[in-house]
Design a protein around this motif. Structure first.
Motif, mmCIF file in Angstrom:
data_model
loop_
_atom_site.group_PDB
_atom_site.id
_atom_site.type_symbol
_atom_site.label_atom_id
_atom_site.label_comp_id
_atom_site.label_asym_id
_atom_site.label_seq_id
_atom_site.Cartn_x
_atom_site.Cartn_y
_atom_site.Cartn_z
ATOM 1 N N SER A 136 0.837 -1.190 0.000
ATOM 2 C CA SER A 136 0.000 0.000 0.000
ATOM 3 C C SER A 136 0.877 1.246 0.000
ATOM 4 N N LYS A 137 0.437 2.269 -0.682
ATOM 5 C CA LYS A 137 1.177 3.535 -0.711
ATOM 6 C C LYS A 137 0.747 4.456 0.423
ATOM 7 N N SER A 138 -0.251 4.059 1.167
ATOM 8 C CA SER A 138 -0.766 4.885 2.251
ATOM 9 C C SER A 138 0.221 4.956 3.415
ATOM 10 N N GLU A 139 0.390 6.152 3.943
ATOM 11 C CA GLU A 139 1.249 6.339 5.129
ATOM 12 C C GLU A 139 0.630 5.654 6.341
ATOM 13 N N GLN A 140 -0.680 5.443 6.307
ATOM 14 C CA GLN A 140 -1.391 4.864 7.443
ATOM 15 C C GLN A 140 -1.680 3.367 7.277
ATOM 16 N N ALA A 141 -1.085 2.739 6.275
ATOM 17 C CA ALA A 141 -1.343 1.310 6.026
ATOM 18 C C ALA A 141 -0.881 0.476 7.211
ATOM 19 N N TYR A 142 -1.786 -0.367 7.696
ATOM 20 C CA TYR A 142 -1.434 -1.272 8.790
ATOM 21 C C TYR A 142 -1.506 -2.692 8.250
ATOM 22 N N TYR A 143 -0.344 -3.320 8.089
ATOM 23 C CA TYR A 143 -0.252 -4.689 7.579
ATOM 24 C C TYR A 143 -0.508 -5.640 8.745
ATOM 25 N N TYR A 144 -1.694 -6.221 8.778
ATOM 26 C CA TYR A 144 -2.069 -7.001 9.945
ATOM 27 C C TYR A 144 -1.450 -8.403 9.970
ATOM 28 N N GLY A 145 -0.753 -8.792 8.922
ATOM 29 C CA GLY A 145 -0.027 -10.063 8.958
ATOM 30 C C GLY A 145 1.005 -10.085 10.070
ATOM 31 N N ALA A 146 1.565 -8.916 10.390
ATOM 32 C CA ALA A 146 2.542 -8.822 11.482
ATOM 33 C C ALA A 146 1.875 -9.159 12.809
ATOM 34 N N ALA A 147 0.662 -8.626 13.049
ATOM 35 C CA ALA A 147 -0.050 -8.903 14.293
ATOM 36 C C ALA A 147 -0.471 -10.368 14.376
ATOM 37 N N VAL A 148 -0.822 -10.953 13.242
ATOM 38 C CA VAL A 148 -1.216 -12.366 13.223
ATOM 39 C C VAL A 148 0.003 -13.249 13.507
ATOM 40 N N GLU A 149 1.102 -12.982 12.824
ATOM 41 C CA GLU A 149 2.315 -13.804 12.964
ATOM 42 C C GLU A 149 2.921 -13.705 14.362
#
Length: 185
Positions: A136-149
Motif C-alpha cells: 500500500s502507498k498509504s502512510e497509514q497502512a497497517y499490515y495485519y499479517g505482522a499482528a497475526v504472525e
C-alpha cells in the motif's frame, strides 16, 4: 496508526553466485597459460547455472506462497481471538523478486483497510475477494499479517510465515543441489 511495512513477516530465499568467482579466476589462469577453452567452458557453465538459479528462485517463491497460504488457511482465525477470516490475508501472500532474479521475498501484503473492504463486500454478498499483490502507498497502512504472525494486544500469535519458510527451506537444500548438478552436466 503508522505504516508498519518493515514489521511484516517475510521469508527470503536467495542464490549466491560468489563461488563462481573462484572458478572464474582459475579459468583466467588457464587462459593465461595458453588454454583458452577454460574461459569458454566457464562462461557456458556460469550462464547455465545462473539460468537454473533464476528458475529455482521462481519455484521457491511459488512453493513458499503455496505453503504459507495452506498454513494460514488451517491456523489463522481458528483461535478465541474473535478474528473472522475474509481470505484477504491468505490471498495477499506475494513473492517479490530482486531485479537480478536471484532473490525472492515472500510476504503477506494485506492491510487492515483491505480486510475491512473485504468484510463489507462479504456483507453485500460478494463471493470473490480481490487479491492484494502490491504494498500500500498509504502512510497509514497497517499490515495485519505482522499482528497475526507475532501476536499483538489480546490477539495470540498465529505464525504462518515462519513454519512455512522452515518447511520449504528444508526441501530446497537438496533440490538446489540437484538443480545445479543438472545444469552443469
Amino acid at each position: 496508526m503508522p505504516n508498519n511495512y518493515d514489521e511484516v513477516p517475510r521469508v527470503e530465499f536467495s542464490v549466491d553466485m560468489g563461488d563462481f568467482n573462484n572458478v572464474k579466476q582459475v579459468a583466467a589462469m588457464l587462459a593465461s597459460l595458453g588454454i583458452p577453452e577454460g574461459t569458454l567452458e566457464f562462461e557456458r557453465e556460469y550462464a547455465r547455472a545462473k539460468a537454473a538459479s533464476k528458475i529455482f528462485i521462481r519455484n521457491a517463491g511459488a512453493e513458499e506462497v503455496d505453503e504459507a497460504q495452506k498454513i494460514e488457511s488451517q491456523k489463522v482465525g481458528h483461535s478465541k481471538s474473535g478474528y473472522v477470516p475474509t481470505g484477504t490475508l491468505q490471498g495477499s501472500i506475494t513473492p517479490q523478486f530482486s531485479d537480478d532474479g536471484m532473490k525472492v521475498s515472500v510476504l503477506p501484503l494485506a492491510t487492515a483497510q483491505d480486510a475491512e473492504k473485504a468484510r463489507q463486500a462479504i456483507k453485500q454478498g460478494v463471493k470473490k475477494i480481490l487479491r492484494v499483490s502490491r504494498p500500500s502507498k498509504s502512510e497509514q497502512a497497517y499490515y495485519y499479517g505482522a499482528a497475526v504472525e507475532f501476536g499483538k494486544g489480546h490477539n495470540p500469535k498465529e505464525p504462518f510465515m515462519k513454519p512455512s519458510g522452515e518447511k520449504v527451506a528444508a526441501k530446497l537444500d537438496s533440490k538446489f543441489e540437484k538443480t545445479m548438478r543438472d545444469a552443469l552436466e
